[in-house]
Every structure is written in C-alpha cells, then in structure tokens.
Design an enzyme around this catalytic site. Structure first.
Site, short mmCIF file in Angstrom:
data_model
loop_
_atom_site.label_atom_id
_atom_site.label_comp_id
_atom_site.label_asym_id
_atom_site.label_seq_id
_atom_site.Cartn_x
_atom_site.Cartn_y
_atom_site.Cartn_z
N ASP A 41 54.72 94.45 68.48
CA ASP A 41 54.66 93.87 67.14
C ASP A 41 56.07 93.72 66.58
O ASP A 41 56.99 94.46 66.93
CB ASP A 41 53.77 94.71 66.20
CG ASP A 41 53.78 96.19 66.53
OD1 ASP A 41 54.70 96.65 67.24
OD2 ASP A 41 52.87 96.89 66.09
N GLU A 71 51.37 94.62 60.22
CA GLU A 71 51.24 95.55 59.09
C GLU A 71 50.29 95.03 58.02
O GLU A 71 50.69 94.44 57.02
CB GLU A 71 52.63 95.81 58.48
CG GLU A 71 53.59 96.56 59.39
CD GLU A 71 53.19 98.00 59.61
OE1 GLU A 71 52.24 98.48 58.95
OE2 GLU A 71 53.82 98.66 60.45
#
Length: 395
Positions: free
Chosen positions: A76, A137
């Site tokens: 990520d 997130e």
C-alpha cells in the site's frame, strides 16, 4: 544468499527506498510524487509496468515462461494525516502528513523484491506481479482494483501481502490461520429532539438524554446477542449534543465503529442496532437518523496457504497470533483470489522502536526490510516460481 544480496547491494537499496519514500508521504489517492518515485525505480530496474491503476497506483510485471502461473505481491502507498514527531533526519517534508503506518516500508520491500527477481542471477519460471496500491487507509483502494478487473487481465492466481507490526519483536513473522483481522463498519447516529428551557424539561424532548440511554442500550448487544466465543466490538468514540447548560438539547450525535470476524455476527449486530434505534424512536416519539457504512471485510487466511507459507520460511521465527480487531483492505483481494496476509514485527525496545501504528513517533529499523523481502522470495522458491542461476541455500 550473502553473495546475492551483496551483489545487488540490497540492504543499502532498501534503506534508500524507505528513507526517500518516508520524506514524501501523501494521502489516499493523492500519491503522485510517490508514484513517480516508484516508476523511476522500476525504470532503472528495467521492469515493465502500468501506471494510474485505481488513479495513482502502479502494477509492475515480470513475465515467466509460457504457461506459468501468476503470483501477485501487494504494497500500500498512502500515508496518514499525522504530524511527525520522530525527529529523524529523513522525516516527512510535508507538514501534517506522515508514513505512520509503515507503508513506506511495504513499498520498499516490494521494490526490493522486484530488484531481486529482475536480477540476472534469477530465472523466473512463473509470472510475478508487483502491485503498488493507493488508498488503503479507510478508502478501500483494494476494492477499486478488484472491481477494475486488472488482476484478472494478468490471470493472478494468488496474492500475498504483509504489514509492519510494532506489537511483535523485530524480525518475527506473525500469522493466523482463518480470521486474522476484523470486518469493520462506521456508524453515525443523529438524535433529533426539541428545545426547551432547562427549568421546564417536560416541554421539550431531550436529545442528549435519549442518546446517552441509546449508548447504554447498545452495550447489551455484545453481551447478550453475540456468541461469547465469537469476538465482536461496538465502540462509540464521540457523543456530542446541546448548546447551553440551561437548555434541553435539540440534537445529539454519536460516532462509532463496529468490528466482527464473521458475517453472521455482523448481521446479528446490525439487526439489533437498528431494532434498538427503532424502539427508541417509538418510546421517545423522536427521529433518529442512522448512517451505517460497511467498509472492509475480515482478513481470512486459508489454512492450506498458511501451511505452505510456514514451510517456505525455513528457520525464520514465526508466531501464531490471535485475531485482532484492526482492519485491512487486503481482505477485498481475498474475497476473489486465494490470498495470504502476515505481520512483520518491528518492536525493538533497545532502540525505542515501540510506538504503535498511526502514532507520530512510529518508526522501525530498516534492517527488518530484508526479512520482508526474504519472506516473499521464500514463497516463490517454495513454489518453484523462481530459481537462482548459482547454487544457493534457502534465503
């Protein structure tokens, strides 16, 4: 494998990758500088890639032999809206934004893996995809990528991911078979009452009182409706209402989160929440608005993949961890593809590397990144997806 790492200068590469990326944190789907950096690294390695995946993501690809399978490794990219407090000489150059969740480390590991597999000393038999994913997130970039179908285009058969984790010791690998991380949802509740003078409460409807009783009523769901051996959490972190001390509140708001490991528990929990709210509307003759947002599914590791992964890691220290109530959008990949997710410990009390994820002081020793690269290489070696052109031992 010392000769291989020294030839590639891999530890030095990983340190540079991490520190460079740590300086340029960017929020979800704004990772333009990050994407440019990754593309430059891939260009230097001579690895082909697609850019603008899910907006700012990158999918890199090293082909294997005809008929080979395709294995995907994911990192990520996004940072957090956190003010850095580490005092590092390579700390964030963007005020109020920081890689406080280790994503700079995840990307560095993936770049290191790409550098290793692209080496002339490695023969690639299966196809390898390196997925740099934006927006983990709280925004579900993984879901966008799955829905786009790009992984189907590359015929991905399995996907792997890891997360730096300061709750276990540096260098230790942590994994759970079955449920590992929670399904999560967010819930916002607004209770509407009627204003009145505080000395004449009978002429109004006290939204603050109704909301406080509602909060208390919710606590019975976990204790009386969910199987005691099936973990679940309802947490309300805010309760706000009222205008002045001597007036009955016309409005009260509550914000909370729901965490479960099974769809059945989530279904029961959601049904009871809505039933209690409906009952309160009737009891107090008021209106209660509910916004329930289902975010990430639970991370669930298939037992067969876990066993294979453990066998591949050789002498590395591995611990079984209890499922935790944190959430991770890697779960969207696991809904469609066989996938495995594990933790890489970063806790080091001697170096004061003990701060939790999302903390302004979160940091880790870059030496741990080599273990992440090795853990991924071991998976591919176990599957016979790559071979070294020289005689070597397991990494």
């Amino acid at each position: 494998m010392k000769w291989f790492y020294e030839k590639l200068e891999l530890p030095e590469r990983l340190k540079k990758y991490r520190q460079d990326l740590h300086r340029i944190p960017e929020l979800a789907f704004q990772e333009t500088d990050t994407a440019s950096y990754i593309q430059n690294c891939l260009d230097e390695l001579g690895i082909q890639y697609e850019s603008q995946v899910a907006g700012t993501g990158i999918l890199a690809y090293i082909p294997g032999e005809p008929g080979g399978k395709t294995y995907c490794f994911r990192a990520d990219m996004d940072a957090l809206q956190v003010e850095e407090q580490t005092g590092l000489d390579f700390q964030s150059q963007k005020p109020g934004c920081m890689h406080a969740c280790g994503h700079d480390g995840h990307m560095s590991i993936l770049l290191g893996l790409a550098a290793a597999i692209a080496s002339d000393d490695v023969k690639t038999k299966d196809h390898i995809v390196f997925l740099f994913q934006p927006g983990e997130e709280g925004t579900g970039g993984a879901d966008i990528i799955v829905q786009s179908g790009i992984l189907d285009q590359y015929e991905v058969c399995e996907i792997y991911g890891l997360h730096l984790f300061p709750e276990i010791n540096q260098g230790t690998l942590g994994i759970a078979s079955g449920p590992m991380m929670a399904q999560n949802s967010e819930i916002d509740i607004t209770v509407w009452g009627e204003n009145a003078h505080g000395g004449m409460p009978h002429t109004g409807k006290d939204a603050l009182m109704i909301a406080s009783q509602l909060l208390t009523a919710f606590q019975s769901i976990i204790s009386r409706n969910i199987n005691p051996v099936d973990p679940a959490v309802i947490t309300f972190g805010t309760l706000k209402g009222g205008e002045v001390r001597n007036m009955i509140a016309r409005k009260a708001t509550m914000e909370g989160t729901i965490r479960t490991f099974t769809e059945e528990s989530y279904r029961i929990l959601k049904k009871r929440l809505l039933s209690i709210i409906e009952g309160f509307e009737l009891t107090y003759d008021c209106r209660i608005d509910v916004d329930l947002r289902e975010l990430y599914p639970a991370v669930h590791n298939p037992e067969g993949l876990v066993d294979q992964w453990k066998e591949a890691q050789g002498e590395k220290e591995i611990i079984e961890i209890a499922p935790i109530m944190l959430a991770e959008d890697f779960s969207f990949y696991q809904r469609k593809y066989p996938g495995l997710f594990f933790f890489l410990g970063t806790k080091n009390q001697d170096k004061d590397l003990v701060y939790p994820l999302h903390h302004g002081c979160f940091n880790f020793d870059e030496e741990v990144l080599m273990i992440g690269v090795e853990s991924f290489l071991n998976i591919l070696l176990k599957k016979g997806s790559i071979e070294f052109n020289h005689e070597s031992e397991r990494v």
